[in-house]
Design a protein around this motif. Structure first.
Motif, mmCIF file in Angstrom:
data_model
loop_
_atom_site.group_PDB
_atom_site.id
_atom_site.type_symbol
_atom_site.label_atom_id
_atom_site.label_comp_id
_atom_site.label_asym_id
_atom_site.label_seq_id
_atom_site.Cartn_x
_atom_site.Cartn_y
_atom_site.Cartn_z
ATOM 1 N N MET A 1 -7.881 -31.873 -25.843
ATOM 2 C CA MET A 1 -8.717 -31.391 -24.746
ATOM 3 C C MET A 1 -9.338 -32.559 -24.005
ATOM 4 S SD MET A 1 -10.869 -28.073 -25.977
ATOM 5 C CE MET A 1 -10.685 -27.070 -24.532
ATOM 6 N N ILE A 2 -9.491 -32.385 -22.722
ATOM 7 C CA ILE A 2 -10.158 -33.390 -21.899
ATOM 8 C C ILE A 2 -11.640 -33.050 -21.868
ATOM 9 C CG2 ILE A 2 -10.420 -34.327 -19.581
ATOM 10 C CD1 ILE A 2 -7.436 -33.784 -19.174
ATOM 11 N N ARG A 3 -12.468 -33.961 -22.322
ATOM 12 C CA ARG A 3 -13.916 -33.769 -22.346
ATOM 13 C C ARG A 3 -14.570 -35.001 -21.758
ATOM 14 N NH1 ARG A 3 -14.892 -28.684 -22.452
ATOM 15 N NH2 ARG A 3 -13.981 -27.608 -24.194
ATOM 16 N N SER A 4 -14.893 -34.950 -20.470
ATOM 17 C CA SER A 4 -15.580 -36.047 -19.809
ATOM 18 C C SER A 4 -17.020 -36.113 -20.301
ATOM 19 C CB SER A 4 -15.581 -35.827 -18.289
ATOM 20 O OG SER A 4 -14.260 -35.789 -17.797
ATOM 21 N N GLU A 5 -17.623 -37.294 -20.169
ATOM 22 C CA GLU A 5 -19.040 -37.425 -20.500
ATOM 23 C C GLU A 5 -19.846 -36.587 -19.521
ATOM 24 O OE1 GLU A 5 -20.580 -41.366 -20.938
ATOM 25 O OE2 GLU A 5 -18.784 -42.033 -22.003
ATOM 26 N N ILE A 6 -20.893 -35.948 -20.035
ATOM 27 C CA ILE A 6 -21.729 -35.117 -19.167
ATOM 28 C C ILE A 6 -23.197 -35.499 -19.311
ATOM 29 C CG2 ILE A 6 -20.093 -33.197 -19.106
ATOM 30 C CD1 ILE A 6 -21.843 -31.726 -21.147
ATOM 31 N N VAL A 7 -23.965 -35.238 -18.242
ATOM 32 C CA VAL A 7 -25.398 -35.529 -18.211
ATOM 33 C C VAL A 7 -26.131 -34.254 -17.823
ATOM 34 C CG1 VAL A 7 -27.214 -36.914 -17.139
ATOM 35 C CG2 VAL A 7 -24.942 -37.912 -17.484
ATOM 36 N N VAL A 8 -27.159 -33.916 -18.598
ATOM 37 C CA VAL A 8 -27.955 -32.723 -18.325
ATOM 38 C C VAL A 8 -29.424 -33.127 -18.325
ATOM 39 C CG1 VAL A 8 -28.572 -30.403 -19.150
ATOM 40 C CG2 VAL A 8 -26.226 -31.233 -19.409
ATOM 41 N N GLY A 9 -30.186 -32.579 -17.364
ATOM 42 C CA GLY A 9 -31.619 -32.858 -17.285
ATOM 43 C C GLY A 9 -32.371 -32.203 -18.430
ATOM 44 N N LYS A 10 -33.495 -32.803 -18.813
ATOM 45 C CA LYS A 10 -34.302 -32.279 -19.924
ATOM 46 C C LYS A 10 -34.714 -30.827 -19.720
ATOM 47 C CE LYS A 10 -36.386 -36.524 -21.654
ATOM 48 N NZ LYS A 10 -37.616 -37.291 -21.818
ATOM 49 N N GLY A 36 -22.310 -26.299 -27.932
ATOM 50 C CA GLY A 36 -21.405 -27.448 -28.078
ATOM 51 C C GLY A 36 -21.476 -28.384 -26.886
ATOM 52 N N GLU A 37 -21.494 -27.811 -25.692
ATOM 53 C CA GLU A 37 -21.599 -28.637 -24.488
ATOM 54 C C GLU A 37 -22.957 -29.335 -24.426
ATOM 55 O OE1 GLU A 37 -19.002 -29.122 -21.735
ATOM 56 O OE2 GLU A 37 -18.263 -28.854 -23.772
ATOM 57 N N LEU A 38 -24.015 -28.607 -24.752
ATOM 58 C CA LEU A 38 -25.356 -29.189 -24.712
ATOM 59 C C LEU A 38 -25.519 -30.296 -25.745
ATOM 60 C CD1 LEU A 38 -27.391 -25.918 -24.196
ATOM 61 C CD2 LEU A 38 -27.061 -27.745 -22.507
ATOM 62 N N GLU A 39 -24.908 -30.137 -26.905
ATOM 63 C CA GLU A 39 -25.026 -31.146 -27.950
ATOM 64 C C GLU A 39 -24.277 -32.424 -27.607
ATOM 65 O OE1 GLU A 39 -23.881 -29.139 -31.575
ATOM 66 O OE2 GLU A 39 -25.957 -28.462 -31.918
ATOM 67 N N ARG A 40 -23.202 -32.331 -26.851
ATOM 68 C CA ARG A 40 -22.457 -33.540 -26.493
ATOM 69 C C ARG A 40 -22.989 -34.209 -25.224
ATOM 70 N NH1 ARG A 40 -18.240 -33.887 -23.003
ATOM 71 N NH2 ARG A 40 -17.838 -32.087 -21.698
ATOM 72 N N ALA A 41 -23.902 -33.529 -24.539
ATOM 73 C CA ALA A 41 -24.454 -34.064 -23.286
ATOM 74 C C ALA A 41 -25.426 -35.203 -23.541
ATOM 75 C CB ALA A 41 -25.182 -32.954 -22.528
ATOM 76 N N SER A 42 -25.459 -36.132 -22.592
ATOM 77 C CA SER A 42 -26.534 -37.120 -22.545
ATOM 78 C C SER A 42 -27.680 -36.422 -21.831
ATOM 79 C CB SER A 42 -26.109 -38.349 -21.746
ATOM 80 O OG SER A 42 -25.058 -39.023 -22.393
#
Length: 131
Positions: A1-10, A36-42
Motif C-alpha cells: 500500500m502507498i501511505r504518504s506521510e500525513i500532518v494533522v492539526g492538534k 490508524g490514520e491518526l496514529e501514523r500522522a504527525s
C-alpha cells in the motif's frame, strides 16, 4: 500500500480521536481505519500546518486513476452532503484524504471493495472546520 506521510492539526486530531473512539462498538472497522490514520500522522500546532495540507473543512481536488479530477470538502459526519460535495471523514475517501498535501498519492479501498489510487491536485483551506 502507498501511505504518504500525513500532518494533522492538534484540534482536528483530538476531535477525530474522540469521534473514532465513540464508533468503536458500533462500527469497529471504520473506527480502526480512522484511528490508524491518526496514529501514523504527525500532529502539529494548528497554526503550523503547512499550506496545501488537507484538514477538516478543506476543499480538495483529487484524481483517481484516469478519472477526471473530483472536488470535495472534507467535513464531520453531521455536515456531510454528497450532493453538495461535502464528504464525511468517516468514508474511505474522507479518511484517505486527511493530512495529505498537494502532489501526494495514497491508495485506499472504496465502499465497493475495490482499491483505488488517489493523488491530491489542489487544497484550499476551509473557512471553518465546523465540529
Amino acid at each position: 500500500m502507498i501511505r504518504s506521510e500525513i500532518v494533522v492539526g492538534k484540534t482536528d486530531h483530538g476531535k477525530l480521536m474522540r469521534l473514532a473512539n465513540g464508533l468503536m462498538e458500533r462500527n469497529p472497522d471504520l473506527a480502526e481505519e480512522l484511528v490508524g490514520e491518526l496514529e501514523r500522522a504527525s500532529v502539529a500546532d494548528d497554526a503550523a500546518i503547512p499550506a496545501g495540507t488537507v484538514q477538516m473543512g478543506s476543499t480538495v481536488e483529487y484524481r483517481t486513476g484516469g478519472d477526471p479530477p473530483r472536488r470535495v470538502t472534507l467535513v464531520y459526519p453531521v455536515d456531510a452532503d454528497i450532493a453538495q460535495g461535502r464528504i464525511s471523514i468517516l468514508t474511505p475517501v474522507g479518511t484517505a484524504l486527511l493530512g495529505l498535501s498537494v502532489g501526494q498519492t495514497i491508495d485506499f479501498v472504496a465502499n465497493d471493495g475495490r482499491q483505488h489510487l488517489m493523488t491530491i491536485v489542489s487544497v484550499e483551506e476551509g473557512s471553518d472546520a465546523a465540529a
